[in-house]
Design a protein around this motif. Structure first.
Motif, PDB file in Angstrom:
ATOM      1  N   THR A 121      -0.864   7.551 -17.285  1.00 42.17           N
ATOM      2  CA  THR A 121      -1.589   7.574 -16.012  1.00 42.17           C
ATOM      3  C   THR A 121      -1.263   6.329 -15.188  1.00 42.17           C
ATOM      4  N   ALA A 122      -1.126   5.188 -15.862  1.00 47.39           N
ATOM      5  CA  ALA A 122      -0.765   3.954 -15.164  1.00 47.39           C
ATOM      6  C   ALA A 122       0.613   4.077 -14.519  1.00 47.39           C
ATOM      7  N   ILE A 123       1.559   4.664 -15.231  1.00 45.25           N
ATOM      8  CA  ILE A 123       2.905   4.855 -14.692  1.00 45.25           C
ATOM      9  C   ILE A 123       2.879   5.815 -13.512  1.00 45.25           C
ATOM     10  N   ALA A 124       2.079   6.866 -13.606  1.00 40.83           N
ATOM     11  CA  ALA A 124       1.960   7.807 -12.492  1.00 40.83           C
ATOM     12  C   ALA A 124       1.375   7.119 -11.255  1.00 40.83           C
ATOM     13  N   MET A 125       0.470   6.171 -11.478  1.00 47.17           N
ATOM     14  CA  MET A 125      -0.151   5.445 -10.378  1.00 47.17           C
ATOM     15  C   MET A 125       0.823   4.441  -9.757  1.00 47.17           C
ATOM     16  N   VAL A 126       1.619   3.773 -10.626  1.00 44.03           N
ATOM     17  CA  VAL A 126       2.564   2.750 -10.175  1.00 44.03           C
ATOM     18  C   VAL A 126       3.927   3.067 -10.790  1.00 44.03           C
ATOM     19  N   PHE A 128       6.929   2.166 -10.404  1.00 40.34           N
ATOM     20  CA  PHE A 128       7.955   1.159 -10.668  1.00 40.34           C
ATOM     21  C   PHE A 128       7.673   0.303 -11.906  1.00 40.34           C
ATOM     22  N   LEU A 129       6.579   0.573 -12.615  1.00 39.42           N
ATOM     23  CA  LEU A 129       6.338  -0.122 -13.878  1.00 39.42           C
ATOM     24  C   LEU A 129       7.227   0.464 -14.970  1.00 39.42           C
ATOM     25  N   ARG A 130       7.586  -0.346 -15.944  1.00 45.31           N
ATOM     26  CA  ARG A 130       8.405   0.089 -17.079  1.00 45.31           C
ATOM     27  C   ARG A 130       7.499   0.521 -18.225  1.00 45.31           C
ATOM     28  N   VAL A 131       7.651   1.736 -18.674  1.00 43.50           N
ATOM     29  CA  VAL A 131       6.779   2.260 -19.718  1.00 43.50           C
ATOM     30  C   VAL A 131       6.898   1.452 -21.004  1.00 43.50           C
ATOM     31  N   ASP A 132       8.086   0.909 -21.286  1.00 43.59           N
ATOM     32  CA  ASP A 132       8.277   0.149 -22.517  1.00 43.59           C
ATOM     33  C   ASP A 132       7.680  -1.249 -22.439  1.00 43.59           C
ATOM     34  N   ARG A 133       7.205  -1.668 -21.251  1.00 41.16           N
ATOM     35  CA  ARG A 133       6.621  -2.991 -21.090  1.00 41.16           C
ATOM     36  C   ARG A 133       5.106  -2.928 -20.953  1.00 41.16           C
ATOM     37  N   ILE A 134       4.518  -1.757 -21.157  1.00 43.85           N
ATOM     38  CA  ILE A 134       3.064  -1.629 -21.059  1.00 43.85           C
ATOM     39  C   ILE A 134       2.497  -1.299 -22.428  1.00 43.85           C
ATOM     40  N   GLY A 135       1.635  -2.184 -22.928  1.00 44.77           N
ATOM     41  CA  GLY A 135       0.950  -1.912 -24.181  1.00 44.77           C
ATOM     42  C   GLY A 135      -0.423  -1.312 -23.962  1.00 44.77           C
ATOM     43  N   ARG A 136      -1.055  -1.693 -22.851  1.00 43.59           N
ATOM     44  CA  ARG A 136      -2.419  -1.233 -22.565  1.00 43.59           C
ATOM     45  C   ARG A 136      -2.668  -1.409 -21.075  1.00 43.59           C
ATOM     46  N   ALA A 137      -3.555  -0.584 -20.520  1.00 42.54           N
ATOM     47  CA  ALA A 137      -3.874  -0.668 -19.094  1.00 42.54           C
ATOM     48  C   ALA A 137      -5.361  -0.437 -18.872  1.00 42.54           C
ATOM     49  N   ILE A 138      -5.920  -1.167 -17.912  1.00 44.71           N
ATOM     50  CA  ILE A 138      -7.296  -0.948 -17.485  1.00 44.71           C
ATOM     51  C   ILE A 138      -7.319  -0.917 -15.956  1.00 44.71           C
ATOM     52  N   PHE A 139      -8.329  -0.270 -15.387  1.00 44.27           N
ATOM     53  CA  PHE A 139      -8.354  -0.065 -13.941  1.00 44.27           C
ATOM     54  C   PHE A 139      -9.752  -0.312 -13.395  1.00 44.27           C
ATOM     55  N   THR A 236       3.279   2.480  -0.574  1.00 46.77           N
ATOM     56  CA  THR A 236       2.553   1.230  -0.791  1.00 46.77           C
ATOM     57  C   THR A 236       1.085   1.341  -0.385  1.00 46.77           C
ATOM     58  N   ASP A 237       0.779   2.226   0.559  1.00 51.34           N
ATOM     59  CA  ASP A 237      -0.620   2.368   0.980  1.00 51.34           C
ATOM     60  C   ASP A 237      -1.502   2.842  -0.173  1.00 51.34           C
ATOM     61  N   GLY A 238      -0.944   3.632  -1.070  1.00 54.63           N
ATOM     62  CA  GLY A 238      -1.734   4.167  -2.174  1.00 54.63           C
ATOM     63  C   GLY A 238      -1.673   3.358  -3.450  1.00 54.63           C
ATOM     64  N   LEU A 239      -0.908   2.260  -3.432  1.00 50.30           N
ATOM     65  CA  LEU A 239      -0.778   1.455  -4.652  1.00 50.30           C
ATOM     66  C   LEU A 239      -1.978   0.541  -4.855  1.00 50.30           C
ATOM     67  N   PRO A 240      -2.371   0.322  -6.116  1.00 53.21           N
ATOM     68  CA  PRO A 240      -3.356  -0.716  -6.400  1.00 53.21           C
ATOM     69  C   PRO A 240      -2.673  -2.077  -6.465  1.00 53.21           C
ATOM     70  N   CYS A 241      -3.459  -3.116  -6.543  1.00 56.33           N
ATOM     71  CA  CYS A 241      -2.937  -4.415  -6.956  1.00 56.33           C
ATOM     72  C   CYS A 241      -2.648  -4.325  -8.451  1.00 56.33           C
TER      73      CYS A 241
END
Length: 375
Positions: A121-126, A128-139, A236-241
């Motif tokens: 879900t984090a990758i779908a939201m952003v 340009f993130l690398r899936v192999d560099r994400i261990g955990r995500a919070i929103f 970019t309008d729909g991206l989070p920080c």
């Protein structure tokens, strides 16, 4: 020569000084003295601030919450446009560092929830993130952009409408107190006031030294940022920080591009700070390893100052060494968020020698903000 004697002279026209002058000028004659050619030059004008209750020390978070009503419903005629706009914040950890998000997740409240988010879900939201560099995500959905320029200009316009005078290009070079009056000397003029408000940002301890006041141990820290193009087809309008908990870097959408900062906090003497070329090069290399953002060119790079005392809480209140000298400093990286509430607190301290009722109801007392805690 016969001088106008102001009730308050505010030294510094950044967000701290402008907001303080706005609150004080409702019932007093106020002058703002700014060293630079424009207001908010060093910190406020280089800030891309977000609003969240879940950021900073426990005291800062309480003050942020007390600012929220102002941001959501500013006074009539204060501004023609909303001061907040939706953004949201995604915080991620690298694989193996998942536990680093626990502390942030514990800040979640019913009013401002922070939720777990799966990596897909984090990758779908952003994208340009690398899936192999994400261990955990919070929103945190409730994070908003603060329209910093609009906020500063609205405070300046509002305080001018209340009769405040503002002078620029006048660094203060001497302060003298005699017969219950402060004489403030700049490179161009001399002014007199009953009370000084020291809102000089990174230079606050230097202004304090001119007055013979207590030194609060203020440390200015450099924060670097660059602007790059977003990847093709990136909305970019729909991206989070995006915050990277592993190294405190962050990415924030900015006018159709991406503002990226390494989250640095390098101690540095107060100055017109510029980005360090090595910091920028290291940041560009990190971006290309941690994301899919192509760095074809850096549109702009800059640095700003964030100033802290030892406990990273703001300093608001009367000096303990010299009379009628009020500190309004040490807001760190939280100054924009705290500005509405802290300005009210400063005015209450000056007029009533106590904090506003909502501060007291939140368990904040005068000594939490004052300099006695630093002695």
């Amino acid at each position: 020569m016969r001088f106008v004697i102001y009730d308050f002279i505010v030294i510094g026209a950044g967000i701290a000084g402008a907001s303080a002058a706005y609150e004080l000028s409702e019932h007093s004659k106020v002058l703002i003295i700014e060293a630079e050619s424009q207001s908010g030059y060093h910190s406020t004008g280089r800030s891309a601030a977000l609003f969240t209750r879940n950021y900073g020390t426990p005291l800062v978070r309480k003050i942020n919450a007390l600012s929220e009503p102002f941001f959501n419903a500013p006074p009539e005629y204060f501004t023609d446009n909303p001061l907040l706009s939706p953004r949201g914040a995604l915080t991620i950890s690298n694989p193996g560092e998942e536990a680093k998000l626990d502390a942030t997740l514990r800040l979640s409240t019913k009013q401002n929830p922070i939720i777990e988010m799966n990596v897909q879900t984090a990758i779908a939201m952003v994208p340009f993130l690398r899936v192999d560099r994400i261990g955990r995500a919070i929103f945190e959905a409730g994070v908003t952009d603060i329209q910093v320029a609009a906020l500063l200009q609205s405070y300046l316009k509002g305080t001018k409408n209340r009769g405040t005078n503002i002078v620029t290009n006048e660094p203060v070079i001497a302060l003298n107190h005699m017969n219950d009056i402060w004489t403030v000397t700049t490179g161009k003029n001399t002014y007199q006031t009953k009370t000084i408000i020291n809102a000089a940002g990174a230079w606050a301890d230097e202004i304090g030294a001119l007055a013979g006041a207590f030194q609060i141990g203020l440390v200015a820290k450099r924060r670097t940022a660059i602007i790059v193009d977003a990847p093709p087809d990136c909305d970019t309008d729909g991206l989070p920080c995006i915050d990277f908990v592993s190294n405190e870097a962050y990415i924030k959408p900015e006018a159709g591009k991406l503002m990226i900062s390494p989250g640095d906090a390098t101690p540095i003497p107060p100055q017109d700070v510029q980005p360090d070329e090595m910091d920028v090069a290291i940041l560009a290399d990190w971006i290309q390893h941690e994301t899919h953002i192509p760095i074809r060119r850096i549109s702009h790079s800059w640095a700003g100052l964030r100033s802290f005392v030892a406990d990273e809480n703001p300093v608001v209140g009367y000096d303990t060494v010299v009379p009628d000298f009020v500190w309004h400093a040490g807001q760190g990286g939280f100054g924009i968020m705290m500005a509405p509430a802290l300005a009210r607190a400063l005015a209450a301290i000056c007029f009533e020698h106590k904090l506003p009722a909502d501060f007291e109801a939140s368990g904040i007392i005068v000594t939490d903000l004052g300099i006695s805690r630093l002695t």
